[in-house]
Structure formats: C-alpha cells, structure tokens
Design a protein around this motif. Structure first.
Motif, PDB file in Angstrom:
ATOM      1  N   ALA A  12       0.859  -1.188   0.000  1.00 54.05           N
ATOM      2  CA  ALA A  12       0.000   0.000   0.000  1.00 54.05           C
ATOM      3  C   ALA A  12       0.895   1.237   0.000  1.00 54.05           C
ATOM      4  O   ALA A  12       2.045   1.170   0.428  1.00 54.05           O
ATOM      5  CB  ALA A  12      -0.902  -0.001   1.235  1.00 54.05           C
ATOM      6  N   ASP A  13       0.341   2.351  -0.448  1.00 57.35           N
ATOM      7  CA  ASP A  13       1.140   3.579  -0.488  1.00 57.35           C
ATOM      8  C   ASP A  13       1.354   4.128   0.929  1.00 57.35           C
ATOM      9  O   ASP A  13       0.658   3.729   1.870  1.00 57.35           O
ATOM     10  CB  ASP A  13       0.498   4.609  -1.412  1.00 57.35           C
ATOM     11  N   PRO A  14       2.319   5.032   1.103  1.00 60.92           N
ATOM     12  CA  PRO A  14       2.625   5.543   2.446  1.00 60.92           C
ATOM     13  C   PRO A  14       1.435   6.154   3.177  1.00 60.92           C
ATOM     14  O   PRO A  14       1.297   5.959   4.388  1.00 60.92           O
ATOM     15  CB  PRO A  14       3.722   6.587   2.193  1.00 60.92           C
ATOM     16  N   GLU A  15       0.571   6.854   2.480  1.00 66.02           N
ATOM     17  CA  GLU A  15      -0.592   7.459   3.147  1.00 66.02           C
ATOM     18  C   GLU A  15      -1.503   6.380   3.736  1.00 66.02           C
ATOM     19  O   GLU A  15      -2.010   6.515   4.850  1.00 66.02           O
ATOM     20  CB  GLU A  15      -1.372   8.352   2.178  1.00 66.02           C
ATOM     21  N   ARG A  16      -1.708   5.304   3.006  1.00 66.30           N
ATOM     22  CA  ARG A  16      -2.548   4.197   3.505  1.00 66.30           C
ATOM     23  C   ARG A  16      -1.902   3.534   4.713  1.00 66.30           C
ATOM     24  O   ARG A  16      -2.568   3.213   5.696  1.00 66.30           O
ATOM     25  CB  ARG A  16      -2.775   3.182   2.375  1.00 66.30           C
ATOM     26  N   VAL A  17      -0.588   3.313   4.652  1.00 61.48           N
ATOM     27  CA  VAL A  17       0.127   2.720   5.789  1.00 61.48           C
ATOM     28  C   VAL A  17       0.063   3.663   6.988  1.00 61.48           C
ATOM     29  O   VAL A  17      -0.151   3.228   8.123  1.00 61.48           O
ATOM     30  CB  VAL A  17       1.576   2.371   5.407  1.00 61.48           C
ATOM     31  N   TRP A  18       0.219   4.944   6.733  1.00 62.07           N
ATOM     32  CA  TRP A  18       0.143   5.938   7.813  1.00 62.07           C
ATOM     33  C   TRP A  18      -1.189   5.824   8.559  1.00 62.07           C
ATOM     34  O   TRP A  18      -1.225   5.826   9.787  1.00 62.07           O
ATOM     35  CB  TRP A  18       0.300   7.350   7.223  1.00 62.07           C
ATOM     36  N   ARG A  19      -2.276   5.734   7.808  1.00 58.61           N
ATOM     37  CA  ARG A  19      -3.595   5.601   8.451  1.00 58.61           C
ATOM     38  C   ARG A  19      -3.661   4.337   9.295  1.00 58.61           C
ATOM     39  O   ARG A  19      -4.217   4.347  10.402  1.00 58.61           O
ATOM     40  CB  ARG A  19      -4.709   5.615   7.402  1.00 58.61           C
ATOM     41  N   ALA A  20      -3.097   3.246   8.803  1.00 65.06           N
ATOM     42  CA  ALA A  20      -3.103   1.994   9.558  1.00 65.06           C
ATOM     43  C   ALA A  20      -2.323   2.124  10.861  1.00 65.06           C
ATOM     44  O   ALA A  20      -2.626   1.451  11.847  1.00 65.06           O
ATOM     45  CB  ALA A  20      -2.533   0.855   8.713  1.00 65.06           C
ATOM     46  N   LEU A  21      -1.323   3.010  10.872  1.00 67.86           N
ATOM     47  CA  LEU A  21      -0.489   3.210  12.052  1.00 67.86           C
ATOM     48  C   LEU A  21      -1.026   4.242  13.030  1.00 67.86           C
ATOM     49  O   LEU A  21      -0.587   4.280  14.185  1.00 67.86           O
ATOM     50  CB  LEU A  21       0.922   3.649  11.634  1.00 67.86           C
ATOM     51  N   GLY A  62       1.537   2.436  26.416  1.00 62.12           N
ATOM     52  CA  GLY A  62       1.207   3.754  25.916  1.00 62.12           C
ATOM     53  C   GLY A  62       2.389   4.689  25.953  1.00 62.12           C
ATOM     54  O   GLY A  62       3.498   4.304  26.329  1.00 62.12           O
ATOM     55  N   GLY A  63       2.124   5.935  25.568  1.00 59.43           N
ATOM     56  CA  GLY A  63       3.172   6.942  25.574  1.00 59.43           C
ATOM     57  C   GLY A  63       2.707   8.209  24.907  1.00 59.43           C
ATOM     58  O   GLY A  63       1.511   8.464  24.794  1.00 59.43           O
ATOM     59  N   ARG A  64       3.684   8.987  24.443  1.00 60.91           N
ATOM     60  CA  ARG A  64       3.434  10.270  23.782  1.00 60.91           C
ATOM     61  C   ARG A  64       4.193  10.327  22.469  1.00 60.91           C
ATOM     62  O   ARG A  64       5.298   9.796  22.359  1.00 60.91           O
ATOM     63  CB  ARG A  64       3.909  11.422  24.657  1.00 60.91           C
ATOM     64  N   PHE A  65       3.610  11.006  21.491  1.00 64.03           N
ATOM     65  CA  PHE A  65       4.282  11.181  20.207  1.00 64.03           C
ATOM     66  C   PHE A  65       5.371  12.235  20.345  1.00 64.03           C
ATOM     67  O   PHE A  65       5.147  13.319  20.886  1.00 64.03           O
ATOM     68  CB  PHE A  65       3.279  11.570  19.116  1.00 64.03           C
ATOM     69  N   LEU A  66       6.556  11.900  19.851  1.00 63.38           N
ATOM     70  CA  LEU A  66       7.705  12.792  19.906  1.00 63.38           C
ATOM     71  C   LEU A  66       7.900  13.569  18.603  1.00 63.38           C
ATOM     72  O   LEU A  66       8.333  14.714  18.616  1.00 63.38           O
ATOM     73  CB  LEU A  66       8.977  11.991  20.193  1.00 63.38           C
ATOM     74  N   ALA A  67       7.633  12.913  17.470  1.00 63.10           N
ATOM     75  CA  ALA A  67       7.779  13.538  16.157  1.00 63.10           C
ATOM     76  C   ALA A  67       6.720  12.956  15.231  1.00 63.10           C
ATOM     77  O   ALA A  67       6.461  11.755  15.265  1.00 63.10           O
ATOM     78  CB  ALA A  67       9.177  13.276  15.591  1.00 63.10           C
ATOM     79  N   VAL A  68       6.130  13.823  14.420  1.00 69.81           N
ATOM     80  CA  VAL A  68       5.074  13.406  13.496  1.00 69.81           C
ATOM     81  C   VAL A  68       5.266  14.162  12.188  1.00 69.81           C
ATOM     82  O   VAL A  68       5.172  15.391  12.168  1.00 69.81           O
ATOM     83  CB  VAL A  68       3.672  13.702  14.080  1.00 69.81           C
ATOM     84  N   ALA A  69       5.562  13.436  11.121  1.00 64.83           N
ATOM     85  CA  ALA A  69       5.735  14.044   9.797  1.00 64.83           C
ATOM     86  C   ALA A  69       4.938  13.214   8.792  1.00 64.83           C
ATOM     87  O   ALA A  69       5.476  12.350   8.106  1.00 64.83           O
ATOM     88  CB  ALA A  69       7.209  14.105   9.412  1.00 64.83           C
ATOM     89  N   ARG A  70       3.631  13.478   8.743  1.00 66.62           N
ATOM     90  CA  ARG A  70       2.720  12.722   7.881  1.00 66.62           C
ATOM     91  C   ARG A  70       3.110  12.868   6.423  1.00 66.62           C
ATOM     92  O   ARG A  70       3.326  13.993   5.996  1.00 66.62           O
ATOM     93  CB  ARG A  70       1.294  13.222   8.102  1.00 66.62           C
TER      94      ARG A  70
END
Length: 146
Positions: A12-21, A62-70
């Motif tokens: 799947a393309d990166p955007e689709r994988v991103w949604r799954a994650l 659980g935890g917290r997001f440190l970096a997010v670059a969609r």
C-alpha cells in the motif's frame, strides 16, 4: 540498552500505511491479535497520547508522540502499564520503486530503541507478530494494488 530494528515492504502507499499506524479503529483491527480485544487511543500530534489496552489480557502500553511528519515518519515513547522503564519507537515510511515486488508500495522501517537487554527478545517477537498482521489488514479495504 538495546534496539530492535525491522523492515517490511508493504502492499500500500505511504498514506494508507500511515492511516493503519495512526487511526485508532485501524490499529485496533490489526496491531494486537483479535483475541486480545484491543482498545486504542491515538492522537498522532507532537505531545499527543497513544495507548493500547487489552482487558482480557490485563495489559496495556502507551506513551506520547515525539515527532510526526505525515505520511513519512513518526516516533513515540513506549511504556508498559505498571513499569517505569520507557523506550522509544521510530517508524519511517518510504515509497517503494516500481521495479520492486511491491509497486506502489511502502517500505516500513521500525527502530525500537532503549530497551532493556532482557526485553529485546520479547519485543522483537512482538513486533514481528504485529508487522506480520499488517499486510493482510492493508489489503482488507481493497486499497491494495496487485
């Protein structure tokens, strides 16, 4: 401290994988086995919280997001409920080239760093199991390319 590092080529393309994650409903559908009845919270913004819990197994992480670059990278802290030790997971997503076996696919690279030596084996096993479920999930909605 030790590291688990894994790579997968996904259909799947990166955007689709991103949604799954990052989408709570999607994560609940594939991340842990269905028998664990996972409940997922996920706010994929820097500082946002995430948590996956299994009432039947009495476990949660659980935890917290440190970096997010969609849609190409994200990292987050990782701590099991009831434990003080915290580690960090980083995932990068890159489009695969058409000449590879997964045209219009994504190469996922996962690095789980800062693990205690005694936890490396169980985390490697857990990540392998988790990532082994992802390709089938990605194809479940028909967005997979042949």
């Amino acid at each position: 401290m030790t590291t688990v590092e894994l790579q997968r080529d996904l259909p799947a393309d990166p955007e689709r994988v991103w949604r799954a994650l990052t989408d709570p409903a999607e994560l609940a559908a594939w991340y842990w086995p269905e028998r664990m009845a996972p409940a997922v919270e996920c706010d994929p913004v820097v500082g946002g919280a995430w948590r996956i819990a299994s009432a039947p197994d009495g476990t949660a992480v659980g935890g917290r997001f440190l970096a997010v670059a969609r849609p190409l990278s994200l990292s987050w802290t990782w701590r099991w409920d009831g434990e003080e030790h915290e580690s960090v997971v980083a995932v990068t997503l890159a489009p695969t080239a058409p000449e590879l076996d997964t045209p219009d696919g994504t190469r996922l690279h996962l690095l789980h760093d800062g693990l205690r030596p005694e936890d490396v084996g169980s985390h490697r096993e857990g990540w392998v199991s988790c990532l082994d479920r992802l390709p089938a999930h990605l194809g479940a909605d028909g967005s997979e390319r042949a």
